[in-house]
Design a protein around this motif. Sequence first.
Motif, PDB file in Angstrom:
ATOM      1  N   CYS A  20       0.034   6.648   8.077  1.00 59.03           N
ATOM      2  CA  CYS A  20      -0.223   5.572   7.098  1.00 59.03           C
ATOM      3  C   CYS A  20       0.957   5.483   6.135  1.00 59.03           C
ATOM      4  CB  CYS A  20      -1.546   5.856   6.401  1.00 59.03           C
ATOM      5  SG  CYS A  20      -2.074   4.550   5.271  1.00 59.03           S
ATOM      6  N   CYS A  21       0.731   5.701   4.877  1.00 56.87           N
ATOM      7  CA  CYS A  21       1.795   5.508   3.877  1.00 56.87           C
ATOM      8  C   CYS A  21       2.947   6.478   4.060  1.00 56.87           C
ATOM      9  CB  CYS A  21       1.212   5.622   2.477  1.00 56.87           C
ATOM     10  SG  CYS A  21      -0.084   4.403   2.174  1.00 56.87           S
TER      11      CYS A  21
ATOM     12  N   CYS B  38      -4.211   6.849  -0.024  1.00 60.56           N
ATOM     13  CA  CYS B  38      -4.443   5.442  -0.323  1.00 60.56           C
ATOM     14  C   CYS B  38      -5.872   5.024   0.021  1.00 60.56           C
ATOM     15  CB  CYS B  38      -3.448   4.552   0.398  1.00 60.56           C
ATOM     16  SG  CYS B  38      -3.767   4.375   2.164  1.00 60.56           S
TER      17      CYS B  38
ATOM     18  N   ARG C 228       0.831  -1.200   0.000  1.00 63.99           N
ATOM     19  CA  ARG C 228       0.000   0.000   0.000  1.00 63.99           C
ATOM     20  C   ARG C 228       0.874   1.262   0.000  1.00 63.99           C
ATOM     21  NH1 ARG C 228      -5.153   1.614   2.142  1.00 63.99           N
ATOM     22  NH2 ARG C 228      -5.818  -0.547   2.146  1.00 63.99           N
TER      23      ARG C 228
ATOM     24  N   CYS D 213      -4.694  10.046   4.179  1.00 58.63           N
ATOM     25  CA  CYS D 213      -3.763   9.380   3.261  1.00 58.63           C
ATOM     26  C   CYS D 213      -4.448   9.133   1.912  1.00 58.63           C
ATOM     27  CB  CYS D 213      -3.287   8.062   3.863  1.00 58.63           C
ATOM     28  SG  CYS D 213      -1.975   7.318   2.870  1.00 58.63           S
TER      29      CYS D 213
ATOM     30  N   THR E 296       1.375   3.967  -2.970  1.00 60.65           N
ATOM     31  CA  THR E 296       0.986   5.365  -2.792  1.00 60.65           C
ATOM     32  C   THR E 296       2.057   6.281  -3.344  1.00 60.65           C
ATOM     33  OG1 THR E 296      -0.286   4.834  -0.834  1.00 60.65           O
ATOM     34  CG2 THR E 296       0.401   7.128  -1.080  1.00 60.65           C
TER      35      THR E 296
END
Length: 510
Positions: free
Chosen positions: A115-116, A106, A69, A104, A73
Amino acid sequence: MHQDDTNDIDALHQLFDHIIDEGVGVILDTHSFDALHVRLRELMRPLAQAIVSEAGEDADDSQVDQAARAIATRAALDLWNHTPIPDNHFRPYKMDKPERNAPCPCGSQRKYKQCCGAVDSPSLTLPPDEMAARVLKRLPKERIGEIGALGVPVHTLGMVAQAWFEQERFDDVVALLEPVFKDVRGLDERAELAADVLGNAWLALGDEARRLELIATLKRAPDKTLKSAAFQREATLNCDRGDFPAAWAAFGQAQRLTPNNPTLAHLEVLLLLADGREAEARARVDFWTAKLSRDPEFDHSELIGLLHQMLDLGRVDERLAALPEDYPERRLLLHVEIEGIEPPIWRRLEVENSLTFAELHDILQTAMGWDDAHLHEFIVGEYRIGPAFEAEWDEPALPGEEVELGQVIGRKKSFRYLYDFGDGWSHRITIEQRLPSTPTERPAVLLAGKRACPPEDCGGVRGYYRLLNALARPDSEENRETLEWLGDYKPDAFSLASVRKDVASLFRRI
Ligand SMILES: [Zn+2]
């Protein structure tokens, strides 16, 4: 570099190439960042898997998911920001890198920084030229004509056209590039590739008039490099026609425009050789070699190598042309024996002297029992004859495909056939008789012979004698390995009937 590393890098390169291409496709088809992200997540999974297991962790599925993921991204942002969109005047859509506290991209509903954004992933290398080329190659045919007006750099157009040319899409090349050269006033040397490809497309389409028209147009270009390129084209064209005064006139124009252009070196040597002025060609190769190797900015060693190769090929052509076309047709009775071996390994053959040395090579390989696994060469008096383009010596051998036995054997009593320059098997070929030609029979017949030829790669004459010694004392421990390597090799084995059939089948008759 270790071979496996090279393979790994190649594989990775291919993977990314595929990923970028797929990503561009999704962007153009859907115009949706989310769709792009979903696709990249799938594509990045094997990579994510590798990264997670590299980190020494047990690759549990959710970890791999998270890694995929995050990489996706980053890659999606890169691709999104670098893919030129035809409907957006060939400019990319833009999406800023998310703020740390923003959601995020994603789609996880979490903050980017948690997150990413928390994962460090490398960015993709996406040069604008390459990206434009990736987009253009997906553009539907009916839109090709529009591209010129859209501000795509002309060098990029050249690159795309080159790719299309290689796929033999000549009409598309013309549709893409013809509008570019409607007006040459704004063009400079960056248009050279495009001009070249368009000229080649006209040539491939058999439209000589349009090709000449293009050259004429380019000769009016204000840019000197482009103008010079046109004169160089004209020179080549005239050279192909055999009109050397016109070729040299065009070359002179190009030289005045761009005296230091290295491509002139190639053209000049080409013209001199075609014009039969070999000594001058040689002198100019020396001149260009000195000049080009002094260039502090570029490494011209490839061009220098090419110039020397042209001289070599010119020399080969000249020597081929000097061989007699006509000679009395004969059927030669040949005795072939490997030099330096007792008891002798020999064959007796009849061959038509209209065969080429390449054909004789095939016959000898079969008759002797070699595997045709190494280089070879014939030495016939002052002539060296070998396979085309394999020689890397100062004086290249004449190509065996193009020389017939009768052209060089003349009254000679013998010649030599070298096989495997490592083991150095030298075959003495004695011409025992010259018989009347019998064109109704097979052009080569094996008549007799004794003993098996040595095993390939056994180490030449000395290695062969070591094998014979080992065979003579099979019980000795030190010979065990040698004998294993030998298998069921029998030095005195030779089946005339079966080898004769093999030789005959080289010339199957209907
Ligand atoms: Zn995320």
